[in-house]
Write a protein that holds these residues in place. Structure first.
Motif, PDB file in Angstrom:
ATOM      1  N   GLU A 121      19.063 -33.010  80.941  1.00  0.00           N
ATOM      2  CA  GLU A 121      19.941 -33.933  81.752  1.00  0.00           C
ATOM      3  C   GLU A 121      19.549 -35.365  81.185  1.00  0.00           C
ATOM      4  N   PRO A 122      20.340 -36.175  81.309  1.00  0.00           N
ATOM      5  CA  PRO A 122      19.947 -37.837  81.091  1.00  0.00           C
ATOM      6  C   PRO A 122      18.914 -38.135  81.878  1.00  0.00           C
ATOM      7  N   ALA A 123      17.994 -38.836  81.309  1.00  0.00           N
ATOM      8  CA  ALA A 123      16.439 -39.402  81.825  1.00  0.00           C
ATOM      9  C   ALA A 123      16.718 -41.049  81.534  1.00  0.00           C
ATOM     10  N   THR A 124      16.131 -41.624  82.557  1.00  0.00           N
ATOM     11  CA  THR A 124      15.984 -43.288  82.462  1.00  0.00           C
ATOM     12  C   THR A 124      14.523 -43.696  82.159  1.00  0.00           C
ATOM     13  N   VAL A 125      14.453 -44.496  81.210  1.00  0.00           N
ATOM     14  CA  VAL A 125      13.103 -45.320  80.936  1.00  0.00           C
ATOM     15  C   VAL A 125      13.463 -46.792  81.002  1.00  0.00           C
ATOM     16  N   MET A 126      12.603 -47.355  81.816  1.00  0.00           N
ATOM     17  CA  MET A 126      12.429 -48.991  82.375  1.00  0.00           C
ATOM     18  C   MET A 126      11.669 -49.744  81.157  1.00  0.00           C
ATOM     19  N   SER A 127      12.277 -50.596  80.488  1.00  0.00           N
ATOM     20  CA  SER A 127      11.450 -51.633  79.718  1.00  0.00           C
ATOM     21  C   SER A 127      10.779 -52.576  80.595  1.00  0.00           C
ATOM     22  N   ASN A 128      11.514 -53.255  81.652  1.00  0.00           N
ATOM     23  CA  ASN A 128      10.981 -54.034  82.566  1.00  0.00           C
ATOM     24  C   ASN A 128      11.621 -53.722  83.965  1.00  0.00           C
ATOM     25  N   GLU A 129      11.334 -54.709  84.806  1.00  0.00           N
ATOM     26  CA  GLU A 129      11.983 -54.439  86.303  1.00  0.00           C
ATOM     27  C   GLU A 129      13.375 -54.467  86.166  1.00  0.00           C
ATOM     28  N   LYS A 130      14.012 -55.031  85.362  1.00  0.00           N
ATOM     29  CA  LYS A 130      15.642 -54.992  85.354  1.00  0.00           C
ATOM     30  C   LYS A 130      16.442 -54.338  84.208  1.00  0.00           C
ATOM     31  N   HIS A 131      15.673 -53.870  83.169  1.00  0.00           N
ATOM     32  CA  HIS A 131      16.350 -53.498  82.003  1.00  0.00           C
ATOM     33  C   HIS A 131      15.592 -52.270  81.580  1.00  0.00           C
ATOM     34  N   GLY A 132      16.367 -51.501  81.013  1.00  0.00           N
ATOM     35  CA  GLY A 132      16.195 -50.029  80.663  1.00  0.00           C
ATOM     36  C   GLY A 132      17.237 -49.269  80.023  1.00  0.00           C
ATOM     37  N   SER A 133      17.078 -48.166  79.834  1.00  0.00           N
ATOM     38  CA  SER A 133      18.245 -47.244  79.166  1.00  0.00           C
ATOM     39  C   SER A 133      18.017 -45.967  79.776  1.00  0.00           C
ATOM     40  N   THR A 134      19.175 -45.154  79.521  1.00  0.00           N
ATOM     41  CA  THR A 134      19.237 -43.645  79.932  1.00  0.00           C
ATOM     42  C   THR A 134      19.862 -42.855  78.536  1.00  0.00           C
ATOM     43  N   PHE A 135      19.029 -41.893  78.551  1.00  0.00           N
ATOM     44  CA  PHE A 135      19.272 -41.177  77.099  1.00  0.00           C
ATOM     45  C   PHE A 135      18.973 -39.880  77.447  1.00  0.00           C
ATOM     46  N   PHE A 136      19.499 -39.094  76.617  1.00  0.00           N
ATOM     47  CA  PHE A 136      19.532 -37.383  76.539  1.00  0.00           C
ATOM     48  C   PHE A 136      19.559 -37.006  74.878  1.00  0.00           C
ATOM     49  N   CYS A 137      18.776 -36.041  74.502  1.00  0.00           N
ATOM     50  CA  CYS A 137      18.663 -35.608  73.229  1.00  0.00           C
ATOM     51  C   CYS A 137      19.522 -34.244  73.112  1.00  0.00           C
ATOM     52  N   PHE A 138      20.165 -33.922  71.924  1.00  0.00           N
ATOM     53  CA  PHE A 138      21.049 -32.702  71.697  1.00  0.00           C
ATOM     54  C   PHE A 138      20.695 -32.431  70.455  1.00  0.00           C
ATOM     55  N   LYS A 139      21.234 -31.243  69.665  1.00  0.00           N
ATOM     56  CA  LYS A 139      21.256 -30.840  68.518  1.00  0.00           C
ATOM     57  C   LYS A 139      22.635 -30.606  67.931  1.00  0.00           C
ATOM     58  N   ASP A 140      22.602 -30.681  66.693  1.00  0.00           N
ATOM     59  CA  ASP A 140      23.944 -30.620  65.649  1.00  0.00           C
ATOM     60  C   ASP A 140      23.922 -29.050  65.516  1.00  0.00           C
ATOM     61  N   PRO A 141      25.014 -28.714  64.871  1.00  0.00           N
ATOM     62  CA  PRO A 141      25.102 -27.163  64.596  1.00  0.00           C
ATOM     63  C   PRO A 141      23.994 -26.585  63.766  1.00  0.00           C
ATOM     64  N   ASP A 142      23.254 -27.244  63.018  1.00  0.00           N
ATOM     65  CA  ASP A 142      22.182 -26.675  62.239  1.00  0.00           C
ATOM     66  C   ASP A 142      20.688 -26.970  63.077  1.00  0.00           C
ATOM     67  N   GLY A 143      20.785 -27.459  64.320  1.00  0.00           N
ATOM     68  CA  GLY A 143      19.605 -27.871  64.924  1.00  0.00           C
ATOM     69  C   GLY A 143      18.826 -29.041  64.615  1.00  0.00           C
ATOM     70  N   ALA A 144      19.494 -30.167  64.027  1.00  0.00           N
ATOM     71  CA  ALA A 144      19.147 -31.444  63.692  1.00  0.00           C
ATOM     72  C   ALA A 144      19.305 -32.249  64.950  1.00  0.00           C
ATOM     73  N   PHE A 145      18.198 -33.003  65.548  1.00  0.00           N
ATOM     74  CA  PHE A 145      18.109 -33.729  66.755  1.00  0.00           C
ATOM     75  C   PHE A 145      18.792 -34.813  66.848  1.00  0.00           C
ATOM     76  N   LEU A 146      19.765 -35.181  67.839  1.00  0.00           N
ATOM     77  CA  LEU A 146      20.480 -36.273  67.686  1.00  0.00           C
ATOM     78  C   LEU A 146      20.169 -36.874  69.246  1.00  0.00           C
TER      79      LEU A 146
END
Length: 150
Positions: A119-144
């Motif tokens: 599931e999406p995870a959140t990482v903070m770059s400082n107290e106010k800013h960060g990003s939410t992300f998740f990884c998945f694979k294309d049909p051949d298994g390459a990571f996106l």
């Protein structure tokens, strides 16, 4: 050095038609079909002798600056080895794309049966800013990766 930006990212695939449909689902569109073969100079530039390839340059619709992938199925020579099995192997590991709605995209890819690592995870770059992300694979298994910053 005089580097001013990125041109494209090359993604090799085992079936161009299958992968083209996957990347179209992500919002990419075919903009230039790659020639099946090329000149001796181009062969030398990519470190090969004669080759046959099926593929195209795909552009992410409405992306600024442009986001281009060079999606190629190598017919000759052909290597059916799988892509990197994990994200910690040396070399180019994944392609991260920006999204405006990570939860909606996560739900969409899940519904489409795409292999998602978590599931999406959140990482903070400082107290106010960060990003939410998740990884998945294309049909051949390459990571996106999809990233939504805040």
């Amino acid at each position: 050095m005089n580097i001013t930006g990125m041109v494209h990212v090359n993604i090799n695939c085992s079936s161009y038609e299958r992968s083209k449909l996957f990347y179209k689902m992500l919002g990419f569109e075919e903009v230039w079909v790659v020639p099946k073969t090329n000149t001796p100079e181009v062969n030398a530039a990519v470190g090969m002798e004669d080759y046959r390839v099926n593929g195209a340059i795909l552009a992410l619709k409405d992306a600024t600056p442009p986001v281009l992938i060079d999606l190629l199925e190598w017919e000759e020579p052909r290597d059916n080895s799988p892509p990197y099995p994990n994200l910690y192997r040396p070399g180019l590991a994944r392609l991260a794309l920006r999204t405006a709605d990570i939860q909606a995209d996560y739900e969409f890819l899940k519904k489409e049966g795409v292999e998602i690592l978590s599931e999406p995870a959140t990482v903070m770059s400082n107290e106010k800013h960060g990003s939410t992300f998740f990884c998945f694979k294309d049909p051949d298994g390459a990571f996106l990766e999809l990233v939504e910053s805040f």
